[in-house]
Write an enzyme that holds these catalytic residues in place. Structure first.
Site, PDB file in Angstrom:
ATOM      1  N   VAL A 141       0.838  -1.189   0.000  1.00  0.00           N
ATOM      2  CA  VAL A 141       0.000   0.000   0.000  1.00  0.00           C
ATOM      3  C   VAL A 141       0.876   1.244   0.000  1.00  0.00           C
ATOM      4  CG1 VAL A 141      -1.838   1.214   1.220  1.00  0.00           C
ATOM      5  CG2 VAL A 141      -1.639  -1.273   1.440  1.00  0.00           C
ATOM      6  N   CYS A 142       0.552   2.195  -0.876  1.00  0.00           N
ATOM      7  CA  CYS A 142       1.291   3.459  -0.843  1.00  0.00           C
ATOM      8  C   CYS A 142       0.498   4.475  -0.038  1.00  0.00           C
ATOM      9  CB  CYS A 142       1.530   3.987  -2.262  1.00  0.00           C
ATOM     10  SG  CYS A 142       2.643   5.398  -2.221  1.00  0.00           S
ATOM     11  N   LEU A 143       0.844   4.571   1.237  1.00  0.00           N
ATOM     12  CA  LEU A 143       0.216   5.554   2.110  1.00  0.00           C
ATOM     13  C   LEU A 143       1.354   6.175   2.911  1.00  0.00           C
ATOM     14  CD1 LEU A 143      -2.432   6.747   3.295  1.00  0.00           C
ATOM     15  CD2 LEU A 143      -2.407   4.890   4.964  1.00  0.00           C
TER      16      LEU A 143
END
Ligand SMILES: [Zn+2]
Lengths: 177, 432
Positions: free
Chosen positions: A104-106
């Site tokens: 996840v790109c957070l």
């Protein structure tokens, strides 16, 4: 040796023995018991006595991912909150900020993590990805490209993927509820 | 023959004339800044050289320096813990090790070397983890010095020493001196567990390890580090599944290295090397021998002053910043009231043997001096009653009717959290 004990006596009776619970464990307890989640998010603990491993299911009630149920695994290590929790999407989903392996790109899960953030902030951040997928931080480049170029086609692809369909050779998990 | 040196002999026979001439200038007479409890002369020298037992944690860059300094200022009973073996890359600064020692445990080699070099000093090594040892082990020391590069190990030893403090036993309070370096920067601090600010109190001040946005790693790598993180964060789980990455396994590092090199080639990035790969995945902070020397020396001076009361000791945080000229300052880091390790206090809670969990919770919400709204309770091992999340509330609800005695032993601890509490409250439950 210096006489520390006499200094201690001057302090008001803060001399009680401290408990053995680790700082990470207390912090996780505090984070979990003060979670304030909307009805669209639900945690699940496979072992209710193990607070360090659990899942979060997000069921967005608006936006392009409305109608799906997306599950993330949370793994918290003993260096929490110095280190962020490890979060992965457990399904193969079509999303510009989630790759096919579930990464996840957070920002707050990596470069912008701070110990003052908590599990609630991470969960709210994850939900936001489903309301506002972001083409500028792509992990699934094709999905990001589609979102940028052709929103209609992107929306169609999202719906197809959520039904368990195939897009460009990739079969996605059926996530409709 | 006053100069006969008996290598590793008893302390008395190995002390040749004037061995401690310089140090004794400080120990033989009080000065304007000495602590009122300072006993100049034989008594303090006897304590330092024959009685004081000091523990050094870490035998790396800082640890080698600390060990040498302690031995040369007259500490004679030194214990040393380190879990690592010597790698060839250590030899550039960890001067107690030579090429022939590569592969051997650092603690053992360092102990051997110092004992050979400094007559009369006993260094007792332990090759293993600090977590292997219990309270009894740590209780035997007068002082602890840490030269570690791991936040996790520091948090552990800090919490252990804070927990060791027993109000009935003054000897249980062990001063902790902590040193750390990063390139040209470093810090040394004195922690008096439960009295002054602890390591956990200042956790928010720490630089966190450098990480890169995962989408940069995936799409737009520009630095060799991006290629290495691509290999370790994204490709490792993809190719190796659930296999755990062991950053000490050369095969694992080799695999990451080859993947990172291929990635770098694809994006025309230069600078991926084996040692950079190891450095990035193990989060190795650049170590400079001279910075280690400054910080280790500060730590050892504090150990000497604390052990002898011969001069005022550091209160409590010394910072060295050598990145832009040289800047250093010393300040008193304040104790955090709600530090999860040393903050607040444990509340003794005598209750009746047939009280239920529900009654205990009622007491917590009603009692004048506590008044906690919606408390959640746990023992160090598992939840007793949680208000949130719903699944855990449901799973722990049956405990409300149980007797506290069934869940918590006499003298046992209960950690209470609630949104109205800034951090947490610990209860020590006793039965009446
Ligand atoms: Zn503290």
């Amino acid at each position: 040796m210096i006489k520390i004990w006499s200094m201690k006596k001057n302090e008001d009776a803060a001399t009680k023995k401290r408990p053995k619970t680790s700082a990470a464990q207390i912090r996780v307890q505090k984070d979990l018991t003060e979670l304030d989640l909307p009805p669209t998010m639900k945690t699940n603990f496979p072992d209710p006595t193990d607070l360090l491993n659990f899942t979060l299911t997000i069921t967005p009630d608006e936006g392009m991912y409305n109608g799906g149920a997306f599950t993330f695994s949370f793994t918290i290590n003993t260096n929490y909150p110095h280190e962020p929790p490890k979060v992965k999407c457990m399904q193969t989903i079509y999303h510009p900020n989630v790759d096919l392996e579930g990464n996840v790109c957070l920002n707050i899960l990596r470069e912008d993590w701070k110990p003052v953030l908590n599990l609630n902030s991470v969960m709210v951040g994850l939900q936001y990805l489903f309301l506002e997928p972001n083409a500028d931080d792509p992990l699934n480049k094709e999905a990001a490209e589609e979102l940028r170029k052709n929103r209609e086609q992107f929306l169609y692809n999202v719906k197809t993927s959520m039904r368990g369909g195939n897009i460009k050779g990739v079969t996605y998990h059926k996530v409709l509820v | 023959m006053a100069t006969e040196i008996n290598v590793n002999g008893a302390a008395t026979s190995s002390d040749w004339q004037d061995r401690y001439y310089h140090v004794d200038q400080i120990l033989d007479r009080p000065g304007p800044r000495t602590d009122p409890s300072f006993l100049a002369g034989d008594e303090v020298k006897d304590f330092l050289r024959n009685k004081c037992k000091i523990l050094v944690i870490g035998a790396g860059g800082l640890g080698c320096e600390i060990l040498a300094n302690l031995a040369l200022t007259g500490f004679k009973d030194i214990h040393l813990i380190d879990m690592d073996t010597i790698d060839i890359s250590n030899l550039n600064r960890q001067f107690l090790f030579r090429p022939a020692d590569v592969g051997r445990p650092k603690a053992i080699v360092a102990a051997e070397y110092v004992m050979k070099r400094v007559p009369g000093v006993q260094v007792t090594p332990y090759y293993g983890k600090i977590q292997d040892k219990g309270d009894d082990y740590y209780l035997q020391f007068n002082l602890v010095i840490c030269g570690l590069d791991s936040v996790e190990a520091r948090r552990w030893i800090n919490a252990t020493l804070v927990n060791l403090v027993d109000p009935e036993n003054p000897e249980s309070l062990k001063p902790l001196i902590d040193g750390g370096t990063e390139g040209f920067k470093g810090q040394a601090r004195v922690i008096l567990p439960t009295v002054s600010s602890c390591y956990e109190c200042s956790l928010d001040m720490l630089n966190k390890p450098t990480t890169f946005p995962i989408c940069t790693i995936a799409n737009t790598p520009r630095l060799p580090e991006h290629c290495i993180e691509w290999a370790s964060v994204l490709e490792w789980p993809r190719a190796r599944g659930d296999e755990k990455l062991d950053t000490d396994d050369p095969e694992h590092i080799g695999w990451l290295y080859s993947i990172a090199v291929a990635r770098a080639k694809e994006f025309k990035i230069e600078g991926v090397t084996w040692s950079l790969t190891q450095g990035v995945v193990k989060n190795v902070i650049p170590a400079i021998a001279s910075t280690n020397a400054i910080i280790a020396a500060s730590c050892c001076n504090e150990a000497f002053k604390i052990a002898t009361s011969s001069a005022a000791y550091l209160n409590n945080y010394f910072m060295l910043i050598g990145t832009e000229g040289v800047y250093s300052y010393t300040f008193e880091h304040e104790k955090r009231d709600h530090c999860p390790v040393c903050g607040g206090e444990a509340l003794e809670m005598p209750i009746s043997r047939d009280w239920t969990v529900e009654q205990l919770i009622e007491l917590l919400t009603e009692k004048q001096n506590i008044q906690i709204k919606k408390p959640s309770l746990a023992t160090p091992g598992k939840p007793i009653y949680f208000q949130q999340p719903p699944q855990l509330e449901e799973a722990t609800r049956p405990n409300l009717e149980k007797k506290v005695l069934e869940l918590v032993p006499d003298g046992g601890e209960v950690v209470v959290t609630a949104s109205t509490l800034p951090f947490s409250l610990s209860l020590i439950i006793t039965y009446i």
